[in-house]
Design an enzyme around this catalytic site. Structure first.
Site, short mmCIF file in Angstrom:
data_model
loop_
_atom_site.label_atom_id
_atom_site.label_comp_id
_atom_site.label_asym_id
_atom_site.label_seq_id
_atom_site.Cartn_x
_atom_site.Cartn_y
_atom_site.Cartn_z
N HIS D 103 0.84 -1.20 0.00
CA HIS D 103 0.00 0.00 0.00
C HIS D 103 0.87 1.24 0.00
O HIS D 103 1.82 1.35 0.78
CB HIS D 103 -0.89 0.01 1.25
CG HIS D 103 -1.67 1.28 1.40
ND1 HIS D 103 -2.35 1.85 0.35
CD2 HIS D 103 -1.87 2.09 2.47
CE1 HIS D 103 -2.95 2.96 0.78
NE2 HIS D 103 -2.66 3.13 2.04
N HIS D 105 0.78 5.81 -1.05
CA HIS D 105 0.07 6.99 -1.55
C HIS D 105 0.92 7.64 -2.63
O HIS D 105 1.04 8.86 -2.68
CB HIS D 105 -0.21 7.99 -0.43
CG HIS D 105 -0.94 7.44 0.73
ND1 HIS D 105 -0.33 7.14 1.93
CD2 HIS D 105 -2.24 7.11 0.89
CE1 HIS D 105 -1.23 6.66 2.78
NE2 HIS D 105 -2.39 6.62 2.17
N ASP D 128 2.16 -4.91 -20.70
CA ASP D 128 3.04 -5.96 -20.17
C ASP D 128 2.67 -6.35 -18.74
O ASP D 128 2.45 -7.51 -18.43
CB ASP D 128 4.49 -5.46 -20.11
CG ASP D 128 5.16 -5.37 -21.48
OD1 ASP D 128 4.62 -5.90 -22.46
OD2 ASP D 128 6.24 -4.75 -21.55
N HIS D 168 -7.65 8.07 -2.08
CA HIS D 168 -6.83 7.47 -1.05
C HIS D 168 -5.41 7.15 -1.55
O HIS D 168 -4.47 7.86 -1.23
CB HIS D 168 -7.54 6.22 -0.51
CG HIS D 168 -6.82 5.54 0.60
ND1 HIS D 168 -7.33 4.46 1.27
CD2 HIS D 168 -5.61 5.75 1.15
CE1 HIS D 168 -6.47 4.06 2.20
NE2 HIS D 168 -5.42 4.82 2.13
N TYR D 222 9.27 -12.99 -20.30
CA TYR D 222 10.18 -12.04 -19.69
C TYR D 222 10.87 -12.63 -18.45
O TYR D 222 10.29 -13.44 -17.74
CB TYR D 222 9.41 -10.79 -19.29
CG TYR D 222 10.29 -9.67 -18.78
CD1 TYR D 222 10.97 -8.84 -19.66
CD2 TYR D 222 10.45 -9.47 -17.41
CE1 TYR D 222 11.77 -7.81 -19.20
CE2 TYR D 222 11.26 -8.44 -16.94
CZ TYR D 222 11.91 -7.62 -17.83
OH TYR D 222 12.71 -6.61 -17.36
#
Lengths: 225, 225, 225, 225
Positions: D103, D105, D128, D168, D222
């Site tokens: 998480h 910001h 991708d 958020h 990849y």
């Protein structure tokens, strides 16, 4: 392919040089995570030295670099070559004066590429380094020669050492890997400055003859002999 | 030109100072690759100390700095002087109170220069350091006195210690090299802040008498004696 | 003023703390050159510890910090106090719950200040830390109590721990110097994010009761006890 | 809950890994101060390893990490878990293939989230890594399962490994914590590039079948085996 002792020495030196030049990419904020790669042609052989695929910049060392031929097939090294190797190889095959290739998704240059818009030559630094606008190449899928063809068809006969591949990112070329890294750094720098200039109005144009004069001088007079 | 022992000592000290000040340019994100340069006048002699041409910031040391006269001809040093030396030399010749000059292509200031637009005095920091707007100088080709003349004709009699040379970049001046570096750092900082302010509307003006008052105070009260 | 042995110990600790917190300003890109300052109230005395005027961030150490009374007069230290000391002192005098004050010209927050525009509460992080919009304070000249009065009149009775002083920069407050630095860091972060959001359209509002709920929770539940 | 010796060893390794991965957040400029967190599922147990609440990135070490169950209740560790733990736990409970959650910001992604706007798939890098647009999740208050439900309802059955939670910030997921950090880094990078592209016009679209082809190739070809 037989590799002579002399070519083997060259490869050893190029592994160190290419590994070291990769550090310039995050240092100049041209890449995140494992994106981006630098390669060098091996003079005297149809070979190139390049970054392995998906390896982080912290793990790059002379030993982790890989060597491929100009069909992008692995010749020396323990890891799988960058997934962009075919594009680098195609450039070396079709542009014999090119000794180094760099690929990035640097932010501002890629933003121009996303709109399919060339960077106009409105700064003396662009005239110096690129001799005019930085052109846009076609949209091309990875996996065959499409990207290489797009680079070569755009840059061949063009003064610019960088091309903005549509919706993708930047490929830059140079007489050696260091010159290609310089072009990648300069491309992002001018992409950013012209973008910011354009946000609040139209940059003033530079006369074509002044562009020519700046380009000629920079190619011949700038730097140490 | 005869160089006295005293001037030789001064040059030794200035080589170290100018080399060290170059580190402030990448540290403050004012330059990429080999672009940008700092010079200092050698007090008591018609000489200046400056960066060599096309040398990377990692290779800068007191020994690599070069000394030229005020015609930009090499007097001491092993490398070719910066291709901007003529512009620095012209400033020292025509502005006797200037002891330091800095040149950069810092992003936001160069963006204003690309549009040929002065940075308006809408921040107390601009009033403090520049005493009003940061002006634009003419477009000029490198290679003769044109850039020097453009800097001097713009800054002579102007409070501002920085000029935005059209389509090119920034030249800043100061009583010594450190003050010129400070002006280059401040110029980019306010160029960025005012640009960002303008993106979402018009910055509020500051009254001319308040600008005068801020400028007078900062020049006389700020800092240590 | 008599300084007791206990206050002398507190000052010694605060000199170290305030010096160390100054490093957060360049680290979080809130300042350039010598701009910006952090202060701490000395509990149990009408004193504060603050940065000296015009000193670079490389030279900051516990010993270079200075101590003044709440009229901004030097009480202890070898250097002249920051030219913003009067503003800090005024805040301590009139807001007894404030233990730390920070001043910066951080780019995005100062851009809002240049337009005289409050930062709207459109992010949960703004609701958490500031409890609503970050307000604008008046234009004020340096040199008397004007700046201090502008800060206090704007922040007194307001949830926000930061004020955007018109055409100038940011002042932030906290229960101690660390909390004021945190508010300065957060203020710039949200100033930047909301600016960028606004560039391409209107941010969605957050309901006032949700703002209240986020603020109450963050003030009481977040962090270690 | 009984913790077997084998799970205890796994936890020890994950504490070190999760602590180390937290360093990627400030390094890639995804967080300021104490914001942001990384967690890893403990394979073979209904447990997760996560950052404690309000602890600075300088203080993060394997020992400061905490272990909770999938109801976000502390199982092992000296500090209070991140206030986002309930959201992470909800994801692990409802998306069994997810081994890591991040998480942040981060600025540009949060700017898109503030407008409630998905990031369109106009770069090959987005195709991708994310296989299409990066979607927006609902506005949700912290403190119960709302955030977790918003993440899961948006990402379940979606190719994207990142969701922009309205007003958020970003939650990203991966097969392990490192993959989730990579998705968070990539999300901010493409959020920034597309934002900048959009500032001066409309990015060109990429055909849906080309997006599919790029996504399929990147997921399978990849990187190293």
């Amino acid at each position: 392919m037989t590799i002579t002792a002399s070519v083997r020495d060259t490869i050893r030196a190029l592994r160190a040089e290419v590994a070291a030049l990769h550090a310039e990419l995050p240092r100049n904020q041209l890449v995140v995570w494992t994106a981006g790669n630098v390669s060098a042609r091996v003079p005297g052989a149809d070979l190139l030295v390049i970054k392995p695929s998906g390896v982080s910049y912290d793990e790059i060392s002379p030993d982790t670099m890989v060597v491929t031929d100009l069909d992008a097939d692995l010749v020396d090294g323990d890891l799988k070559p960058s997934s962009d190797t075919a594009a680098h190889a195609y450039v070396y095959k079709h542009m014999p004066h090119v000794g180094g290739v760099v690929h990035t998704h640097s932010t501002y240059a890629t933003a121009w590429a996303a709109r399919g818009e060339a960077i106009p030559c409105v700064l003396t630094m662009i005239a110096d380094e690129f001799g005019g606008e930085i052109p846009v190449g076609p949209f091309a899928l990875i996996g065959d020669d499409s990207i290489g063809q797009g680079i070569v068809s755009t840059l061949d006969g063009h003064r610019s050492r960088a091309v903005l591949m549509r919706n993708h990112g930047v490929f830059s070329i140079g007489k050696d890997a260091r010159a290609a890294v310089k072009a990648a750094v300069m491309c992002e720098d001018v992409a950013r400055t012209v973008h910011i200039a354009r946000q609040l109005g139209a940059p003033l144009p530079i006369d074509a003859q002044d562009v020519d004069s700046l380009y000629a001088r920079y190619q011949n007079v700038y730097g140490q002999a």
